[in-house]
Write an enzyme that holds these catalytic residues in place. Sequence first.
Site, PDB file in Angstrom:
ATOM      1  N   ASP A  12      -5.610  10.411  25.155  1.00 56.22           N
ATOM      2  CA  ASP A  12      -5.037   9.986  26.445  1.00 56.22           C
ATOM      3  C   ASP A  12      -4.269  11.148  27.089  1.00 56.22           C
ATOM      4  OD1 ASP A  12      -4.267   8.500  28.623  1.00 56.22           O
ATOM      5  OD2 ASP A  12      -2.925   7.157  27.545  1.00 56.22           O
ATOM      6  N   LYS A  71      -0.012  16.117  29.943  1.00 57.71           N
ATOM      7  CA  LYS A  71       0.461  15.311  28.812  1.00 57.71           C
ATOM      8  C   LYS A  71       0.303  16.021  27.465  1.00 57.71           C
ATOM      9  CE  LYS A  71      -0.285  10.370  29.793  1.00 57.71           C
ATOM     10  NZ  LYS A  71      -1.225   9.295  29.367  1.00 57.71           N
ATOM     11  N   THR A 128      -2.314   3.450  42.374  1.00 57.59           N
ATOM     12  CA  THR A 128      -0.852   3.537  42.296  1.00 57.59           C
ATOM     13  C   THR A 128      -0.364   4.852  42.898  1.00 57.59           C
ATOM     14  OG1 THR A 128      -1.035   4.518  40.096  1.00 57.59           O
ATOM     15  CG2 THR A 128      -0.669   2.129  40.204  1.00 57.59           C
ATOM     16  N   ASN A 133      -7.675  10.861  31.484  1.00 56.00           N
ATOM     17  CA  ASN A 133      -8.207  10.775  30.128  1.00 56.00           C
ATOM     18  C   ASN A 133      -9.569  10.093  30.077  1.00 56.00           C
ATOM     19  OD1 ASN A 133      -6.077   8.467  30.658  1.00 56.00           O
ATOM     20  ND2 ASN A 133      -7.630   7.606  29.319  1.00 56.00           N
ATOM     21  N   ASN A 166       4.835  13.032  31.924  1.00 56.77           N
ATOM     22  CA  ASN A 166       3.943  12.044  32.520  1.00 56.77           C
ATOM     23  C   ASN A 166       3.894  12.231  34.036  1.00 56.77           C
ATOM     24  OD1 ASN A 166       2.538   9.438  33.040  1.00 56.77           O
ATOM     25  ND2 ASN A 166       2.822   9.211  30.845  1.00 56.77           N
ATOM     26  N   THR A 205     -10.075   9.227  35.634  1.00 59.83           N
ATOM     27  CA  THR A 205      -9.552   8.779  36.929  1.00 59.83           C
ATOM     28  C   THR A 205      -8.588   9.806  37.525  1.00 59.83           C
ATOM     29  OG1 THR A 205      -7.935   7.482  35.710  1.00 59.83           O
ATOM     30  CG2 THR A 205      -9.853   6.309  36.575  1.00 59.83           C
ATOM     31  N   MET A 238      -0.180 -14.044  36.680  1.00 63.47           N
ATOM     32  CA  MET A 238      -0.469 -14.213  35.258  1.00 63.47           C
ATOM     33  C   MET A 238      -1.891 -14.768  35.138  1.00 63.47           C
ATOM     34  SD  MET A 238       0.252 -14.451  31.979  1.00 63.47           S
ATOM     35  CE  MET A 238      -0.705 -15.257  30.683  1.00 63.47           C
TER      36      MET A 238
HETATM   37 CA    CA Z   1      -4.211   6.952  30.425  1.00 65.07          CA
END
Ligand code: CA
Length: 691
Positions: free
Chosen positions: A315, A342, A171, A270, A403, A250, A659
Amino acid sequence: MMLRSSLIRLASLVVGLLITTLGQTAPALPDVDWPLHGNTAGETRYAPLATIDRGNVERLGLAWHFRFDRPRGVQATPIMVDGTLYVSGPWGVVYALDARTGSLRWQHDPLVPPAKAAISCCDVVNRGVAVEDGKVFVGTIDGRLQALDATSGALLWETLTVDPEQPYTITGAPRTAAGLVMIGNGGAEFGVRGYISAYDMTTGRLKWRFHTVPGDPQAAADGQISDRPLKQLAQPTWTGEWWIQGGGGTVWDSMAWDPQLDLFYFGVGNGSPHDRDLRSPQGGDNLFLSSIIAVRPQTGEYVWHYQTTPGDSWDYTATQHIVLTELEINGNARKVLLQAPKNGFFYVLDRATGELLSAENYVPTSWASHIDLQTGRPVELPGARYPAGQPALVTPSQIGGHNWQPMAFSPKTGLVYIPAQESTGLLMKAADFRHEPGRWNTGIQDHPMPTDAATLAQARDGFRGHLLAWDPVRQRAAWRTEQPGLWNGGVLATGGQLVFQGQGGGGLHAYDAETGVRLWQSDTWLDVLGGPITYALDGEQYIAAAAGFGSSLHLSASLSLPRQGMPVPGGVFVWKLDGKQALPAPQSRPAVPALPAIEASNEEIQRGGELYTRYCMVCHGAAAVAGAAIPDLRYSPYIQSGELFSLPLLEGILQQRGMPSFARTLDAASAEMIRSYVIHSTATARRQGVE
Ligand code: CA
């Protein structure tokens, strides 16, 4: 490309000279690009442009807007080079637009298989492209890196950067440095092993790869540049059999480059699962989770690291935006790296060495009292690691004090502008955790979102976003604004002493950079979450931002977006002084159709809520209220009967639309409990007037 742009420049020079000779007003301002993700290699997201300033910002009006042709979340920062604005929409579709008019020059669709949406934690978003050497680079949700011709959009090369059998997604925006293009990936909520890769810009050949987490010590080494730091530094900090689920770590967003120091920086995410007790049962720091790593850009050779959250259990990624600048600290000019990860603490590091210079909390933190400057480690508070049988309310929640939404640093005010957010999460060990390959695997107990009006209002109050102007030298707030919702968007700072910030729920706002007073706003009614940019063409300064419905905002859609409109495709909005275009009007959402009767016990509805929260919520929204362009189940014809409901859920009839079938995970009885929960929570919300 080079010849063509030189000719265009020559032609505009001649026209400019003619205009000047004719005695008319020459452009007061040279053309100014926004060439890199964060404008500069150090990603300050500051532009010295000052035509638009505090005195005239109220005259900003829409110059043009462009509508994408695919719905879902939009998080991109556009790039503007030589009069063309390059922006990525959902699914990694790239649009090249005339930066003066918004007319489409070309678009390129990477044709991602729709089923990949199911392994994307936070929607099929894309945070932007990189443009260099006549090429546009983009990462795709299914893990490819593509190089497109900047003039025609033709695909020059593409390479698969991930194992397609693993739940990896891309992303983040690629970055270019030292003739290479760097890209990471996401997937730690599902269970993967993180890394970043560098490719040759011309050929697409892999130059180096840096894994952030050690692999199985019994297996052969990766044969990559990270082998040595992993063996010497990281592996001793892990216990148990972490490699089975990948370990996480990641590199899904932040990178920055200092060509003078010859260092390339990236932020690491995380752990996977979130709970360290499941990942590394005898404890340990679990390097390089939640760390900032500095490497040589040409080779990927390790130089230093700083771990923000040792042994992450919350996280608490360190993938948040990295800013490089110089600050005067104790009378000395220091080359620093700034990050507000975070975990709620703002870090100032010496970026040559990784030395911690200072750290203070920029939002309330309940997991640690402070950062010990001698050891560089957080001082954890009792209970924060939610031992078995002792659930803990932890601040910040997994959403983080900040974030992915980029911050900005203005050298003019010396302030960092952080899209900060306050939230508290209830953390509790999952009662029945077992690793399910390719599924949500955090090890944290899922809690269905409450549906009664009072609890919902309370929960909504517990989430607050604000734009925070932070003094990085004194490590304290200069000012802050309150936002109506949790998700506030990325930030741009300009030489006009303005700070622009978008908002979840719609709108772009401009603030006085020194005082925080709001001077202008434009209601886009689409979420503006990515970073706004500014550029100049023909003597005019423009402000541009991408906007859309979706991203992980829909996790809290029912909490923070009470005035949600119909999900429609997003796009790009561009403003200039005295812009006269009309903003597109919102479409309102129809009333929820009649609900079928259900026969389910309270226990079954409760269990259905847990299953919904685990398997469905991330796409279809908390309490079954979808905030994205993903079908809102309350309106779905498939909830009308158990047989209908099982068609997409168990038989996979909508796989081509993204889906997936859950037949491997759920059976007919669990499907019926989920359906009962959706109908029950919709009916409850309707009775209380909160739908
Ligand atoms: Ca995460």
